[in-house]
Scaffold this active site. Sequence first.
Site, PDB file in Angstrom:
ATOM      1  N   GLY A 216     -13.453 -21.198  -7.459  1.00 46.61           N
ATOM      2  CA  GLY A 216     -13.640 -20.137  -8.457  1.00 46.61           C
ATOM      3  C   GLY A 216     -14.425 -18.944  -7.922  1.00 46.61           C
ATOM      4  O   GLY A 216     -14.160 -17.797  -8.293  1.00 46.61           O
TER       5      GLY A 216
ATOM      6  N   GLU B 134       4.485   0.709   7.096  1.00 44.97           N
ATOM      7  CA  GLU B 134       5.030   0.770   8.469  1.00 44.97           C
ATOM      8  C   GLU B 134       6.208  -0.193   8.659  1.00 44.97           C
ATOM      9  O   GLU B 134       6.313  -0.890   9.660  1.00 44.97           O
ATOM     10  CB  GLU B 134       3.922   0.528   9.497  1.00 44.97           C
ATOM     11  CG  GLU B 134       2.906   1.652   9.465  1.00 44.97           C
ATOM     12  CD  GLU B 134       2.303   1.973  10.807  1.00 44.97           C
ATOM     13  OE1 GLU B 134       2.916   1.650  11.829  1.00 44.97           O
ATOM     14  OE2 GLU B 134       1.224   2.567  10.802  1.00 44.97           O
TER      15      GLU B 134
HETATM   16  C1  LIG Z   1      -1.503   2.183   1.102  1.00 48.99           C
HETATM   17  C2  LIG Z   1      -0.281   2.815   1.697  1.00 48.99           C
HETATM   18  C3  LIG Z   1      -0.413   3.718   2.748  1.00 48.99           C
HETATM   19  C4  LIG Z   1       0.711   4.332   3.286  1.00 48.99           C
HETATM   20  N1  LIG Z   1       0.558   5.297   4.274  1.00 48.99           N
HETATM   21  C5  LIG Z   1       1.645   6.010   4.690  1.00 48.99           C
HETATM   22  C6  LIG Z   1       1.498   7.112   5.596  1.00 48.99           C
HETATM   23  O1  LIG Z   1       0.389   7.426   6.065  1.00 48.99           O
HETATM   24  N2  LIG Z   1       2.615   7.829   5.938  1.00 48.99           N
HETATM   25  C7  LIG Z   1       3.855   7.516   5.455  1.00 48.99           C
HETATM   26  O2  LIG Z   1       4.814   8.213   5.796  1.00 48.99           O
HETATM   27  N3  LIG Z   1       4.016   6.473   4.579  1.00 48.99           N
HETATM   28  C8  LIG Z   1       2.954   5.730   4.192  1.00 48.99           C
HETATM   29  N4  LIG Z   1       3.114   4.684   3.304  1.00 48.99           N
HETATM   30  C9  LIG Z   1       4.452   4.393   2.778  1.00 48.99           C
HETATM   31  C10 LIG Z   1       5.045   3.077   3.270  1.00 48.99           C
HETATM   32  O3  LIG Z   1       5.387   3.155   4.623  1.00 48.99           O
HETATM   33  C11 LIG Z   1       6.236   2.756   2.341  1.00 48.99           C
HETATM   34  O4  LIG Z   1       5.677   2.360   1.090  1.00 48.99           O
HETATM   35  C12 LIG Z   1       7.148   1.696   2.893  1.00 48.99           C
HETATM   36  O5  LIG Z   1       7.855   2.170   4.019  1.00 48.99           O
HETATM   37  C13 LIG Z   1       8.164   1.198   1.846  1.00 48.99           C
HETATM   38  O6  LIG Z   1       8.818   2.269   1.247  1.00 48.99           O
HETATM   39  P1  LIG Z   1       8.902   2.350  -0.367  1.00 48.99           P
HETATM   40  O7  LIG Z   1       7.533   2.103  -0.901  1.00 48.99           O
HETATM   41  O8  LIG Z   1       9.584   3.587  -0.736  1.00 48.99           O
HETATM   42  O9  LIG Z   1       9.780   1.082  -0.760  1.00 48.99           O
HETATM   43  P2  LIG Z   1      11.390   1.043  -0.778  1.00 48.99           P
HETATM   44  O10 LIG Z   1      11.906   1.572   0.501  1.00 48.99           O
HETATM   45  O11 LIG Z   1      11.853   1.636  -2.055  1.00 48.99           O
HETATM   46  O12 LIG Z   1      11.637  -0.537  -0.832  1.00 48.99           O
HETATM   47  C14 LIG Z   1      11.479  -1.303  -2.017  1.00 48.99           C
HETATM   48  C15 LIG Z   1      11.836  -2.772  -1.685  1.00 48.99           C
HETATM   49  O13 LIG Z   1      13.206  -2.850  -1.255  1.00 48.99           O
HETATM   50  C16 LIG Z   1      13.274  -3.465   0.025  1.00 48.99           C
HETATM   51  N5  LIG Z   1      14.370  -2.856   0.784  1.00 48.99           N
HETATM   52  C17 LIG Z   1      14.630  -1.530   0.968  1.00 48.99           C
HETATM   53  N6  LIG Z   1      15.717  -1.372   1.725  1.00 48.99           N
HETATM   54  C18 LIG Z   1      16.164  -2.616   2.052  1.00 48.99           C
HETATM   55  C19 LIG Z   1      17.269  -3.124   2.812  1.00 48.99           C
HETATM   56  N7  LIG Z   1      18.121  -2.307   3.454  1.00 48.99           N
HETATM   57  N8  LIG Z   1      17.426  -4.469   2.913  1.00 48.99           N
HETATM   58  C20 LIG Z   1      16.554  -5.307   2.301  1.00 48.99           C
HETATM   59  N9  LIG Z   1      15.486  -4.882   1.563  1.00 48.99           N
HETATM   60  C21 LIG Z   1      15.303  -3.555   1.446  1.00 48.99           C
HETATM   61  C22 LIG Z   1      11.913  -3.203   0.663  1.00 48.99           C
HETATM   62  O14 LIG Z   1      11.627  -4.145   1.688  1.00 48.99           O
HETATM   63  C23 LIG Z   1      11.003  -3.344  -0.544  1.00 48.99           C
HETATM   64  O15 LIG Z   1      10.762  -4.713  -0.781  1.00 48.99           O
HETATM   65  C24 LIG Z   1       1.999   4.020   2.782  1.00 48.99           C
HETATM   66  C25 LIG Z   1       2.124   3.079   1.746  1.00 48.99           C
HETATM   67  C26 LIG Z   1       1.008   2.495   1.199  1.00 48.99           C
HETATM   68  C27 LIG Z   1       1.180   1.519   0.063  1.00 48.99           C
END
Ligand SMILES: Cc1cc2nc3c(=O)[nH]c(=O)nc-3n(C[C@H](O)[C@H](O)[C@H](O)COP(=O)(O)OP(=O)(O)OC[C@H]3O[C@@H](n4cnc5c(N)ncnc54)[C@H](O)[C@@H]3O)c2cc1C
Length: 384
Positions: free
Chosen positions: A341, A364
């Site tokens: 807990g 990433e």
């Molecule tokens: C705290 C934080 C810091 C960040 N910092 C940066 C930064 O400095 N610069 C930057 O550019 N970005 C940054 N990001 C963004 C991050 O890289 C993205 O959130 C990530 O790449 C996922 O993109 P999305 O959130 O649009 O999810 P989406 O691409 O919409 O994906 C949603 C879901 O669908 C899945 N999915 C998507 N396509 C496929 C496929 N072809 N096959 C199977 N599954 C799939 C994904 O795995 C995920 O589970 C940051 C994010 C966070 C949360």
Amino acid sequence: MPDPMLNEEERMLQNLVRDFADREMAPRAREVDEKEEFDQQNWQGMARLGITGISIAPQYGGSGGGYRQLAIAAEEIARGDAAASTGLIAHLSLGTTTIYRFGNEEQKQRFIPSLASGRGVAAWALTEPGGGSDAAALQTSAVQRDGTWFLNGSKMFITNADVAESMVVFATQDREQGYKGISAFVVPRGAPGMQVNPMHGKMGMRASSTSEVVFQDTPVPAENLLGEEGRGFRYAMEVLDSSRITIAAQCVGIGQAALEEAVRYAQQRESFGRPIAQHQAIQFMLADMAAAVHAARTTTMQAATLKDEGRPFINEASIAKLIASEMCVNVTSQAVQVHGGYGYFKDAPVERLFRDARVTTIYEGTSQVQRLLIARQTLAQYPV
Ligand SMILES: Cc1cc2nc3c(=O)[nH]c(=O)nc-3n(C[C@H](O)[C@H](O)[C@H](O)COP(=O)(O)OP(=O)(O)OC[C@H]3O[C@@H](n4cnc5c(N)ncnc54)[C@H](O)[C@@H]3O)c2cc1C
């Protein structure tokens, strides 16, 4: 126990960063988590140690290390305060590295010394509100008029954007051309028409800053275009390939911190008349955690070594990122379990580690994206 796989110099670096993280970062980790902003004190400390430019050549103000040194530093910083390592990685292995690898000599001289020394912070803006995984579909546009580029569009979840001196931004000249239309630009702090909107309410990594960035006719001088027009997407993918090694190292640091907390607690907490560490069920949990951290560290350092030696490393970097991030989510969850807990309350550092770990399978390149990349390599390795 000294790591037998590190050489003398690497062990000295590890001790230096660990000592700094133990003394100056870990004791403040809970406080900075609650403030939910980029922590200048941690940043200045990393800059003093030369970590903000550890993988950059001395002629540009860096410390001249490779990815092994960067991985060692990222692991130790993450072990002390995971959020500080998120800021460091966005600054160094994404933002600064893109300029370092693809900028011309004049651009490197102009931007990098300030960034490598930590006087300035870098950000890297690829993700957009419409999606991160499918980065080639980005919508932010770059149009050239009278020798100046004008950016329009928005970026989402950008680490360090609110404190960045230089932001590497990816934008398209022609959406019809898909990834071939994308170029990379360096946008300086305070550029006209650029609005940075800090985002609050993150689950973890709360002492890293995250923002939406909006560009409205933001002028970017022609001399801030990085490399060649239309090659920005390739640059972004190449930088992500190597940056995954540092995210994997970050995950190892978070996992190591959770393991240490769990071991300490298991030796103090008693149930049924003895320390819980004497129950075999707890011992097996600690053993699984130790084995998983060890395997992730070995895989990460192997990818870093391949990268430093100029050998193929991309598949190994994806495997390291996948294994280490999933390890770190599981190990921090097990560490909460060992705490019972008490692990569910903020007084326990494992509560924060559990929240910090969660994003590592998302940013990433999500775990799904890593699996796509690894599957592609695996299928190509064994053609029918
Ligand atoms: C705290 C934080 C810091 C960040 N910092 C940066 C930064 O400095 N610069 C930057 O550019 N970005 C940054 N990001 C963004 C991050 O890289 C993205 O959130 C990530 O790449 C996922 O993109 P999305 O959130 O649009 O999810 P989406 O691409 O919409 O994906 C949603 C879901 O669908 C899945 N999915 C998507 N396509 C496929 C496929 N072809 N096959 C199977 N599954 C799939 C994904 O795995 C995920 O589970 C940051 C994010 C966070 C949360």
